[in-house]
Design an enzyme around this catalytic site. Sequence first.
Site, PDB file in Angstrom:
ATOM      1  N   TYR A 150      -6.319   0.010  -7.728  1.00 35.75           N
ATOM      2  CA  TYR A 150      -5.501   0.087  -6.260  1.00 35.75           C
ATOM      3  C   TYR A 150      -4.182   0.902  -6.580  1.00 35.75           C
ATOM      4  O   TYR A 150      -3.866   1.307  -7.703  1.00 35.75           O
ATOM      5  CB  TYR A 150      -4.979  -1.394  -6.052  1.00 35.75           C
TER       6      TYR A 150
ATOM      7  N   PHE B 181       4.649   2.058  -5.277  1.00 36.38           N
ATOM      8  CA  PHE B 181       5.324   1.152  -6.103  1.00 36.38           C
ATOM      9  C   PHE B 181       4.541   0.628  -7.503  1.00 36.38           C
ATOM     10  O   PHE B 181       5.099   0.221  -8.477  1.00 36.38           O
ATOM     11  CB  PHE B 181       6.050  -0.307  -5.516  1.00 36.38           C
ATOM     12  N   ASP B 182       3.397   0.702  -7.296  1.00 40.76           N
ATOM     13  CA  ASP B 182       2.223   0.338  -8.470  1.00 40.76           C
ATOM     14  C   ASP B 182       0.900   1.164  -8.276  1.00 40.76           C
ATOM     15  O   ASP B 182       0.463   1.533  -7.144  1.00 40.76           O
ATOM     16  CB  ASP B 182       2.270  -1.106  -8.550  1.00 40.76           C
TER      17      ASP B 182
ATOM     18  N   ILE C  36      -0.595 -11.953  -5.741  1.00 42.84           N
ATOM     19  CA  ILE C  36       0.044 -12.293  -4.463  1.00 42.84           C
ATOM     20  C   ILE C  36      -1.191 -12.711  -3.513  1.00 42.84           C
ATOM     21  O   ILE C  36      -2.169 -12.368  -3.473  1.00 42.84           O
ATOM     22  CB  ILE C  36       0.880 -11.145  -3.631  1.00 42.84           C
TER      23      ILE C  36
ATOM     24  N   TYR D 189       5.854 -10.927  -1.308  1.00 41.33           N
ATOM     25  CA  TYR D 189       7.028 -11.537  -1.943  1.00 41.33           C
ATOM     26  C   TYR D 189       8.070 -11.953  -1.084  1.00 41.33           C
ATOM     27  O   TYR D 189       9.065 -12.350  -1.748  1.00 41.33           O
ATOM     28  CB  TYR D 189       7.508 -10.093  -2.823  1.00 41.33           C
TER      29      TYR D 189
ATOM     30  N   PHE E 275      -2.108  -1.669   0.253  1.00 41.91           N
ATOM     31  CA  PHE E 275      -2.781  -1.404  -0.818  1.00 41.91           C
ATOM     32  C   PHE E 275      -4.270  -0.798  -0.446  1.00 41.91           C
ATOM     33  O   PHE E 275      -4.802  -1.179   0.083  1.00 41.91           O
ATOM     34  CB  PHE E 275      -3.235  -2.798  -1.798  1.00 41.91           C
TER      35      PHE E 275
END
Length: 175
Positions: free
Chosen positions: A91, A101-102, A121, A147, A165
């Site tokens: 992902y 962010f990731d 999450i 979040y 994502f």
Amino acid sequence: FFRFDFLSHTMPKVQQKKRERKPRLQSGVSGRTVGIGLLTSVVGLFVLMYLLIGTGGPDKGKVSKFVTVETIEPGDGVTFPKEGDMVTVHYTGYLQDGTEFDSSHERGQPMVFKYKNNKVIPGWEEGVGQMSKGQRARLTVQPEAAYGAKGIPNGPIPPNAVLIFETELLDVTQE
């Protein structure tokens, strides 16, 4: 039809005409039935349009009011994660403005986690649960399933962030 005679102030007798009947459709179906059928068809068309457009189209489905799954590439359509299965995913996570962010790709290793074990999450787990093995999809997760109002303090995810994502479900195995 009548005519008023101003000189005599009398009205002539009105001749009654025979009323001509409109011919019926050859099939024996009345105009009223055709009208109702047409109305039903129009209503059906609007319902179909709402279902296709209102939900984002046939390849974009709302999983819940907080998660949307948009298929990029279909999977096998058979192998879906079940509670307790181990799932392997690649992902990349983005904020709505496109900021990454990731990414498991950057780490060079896919993420492996137990499905429905509350280790990721809720919105991401919910979205992955709708994917089949081999599927690539864009999961859009609202803050309520990510979040929330806190975000990640001093981290890459601000408060009330919508997360996107790009996810590929590589494998699903029973533990």
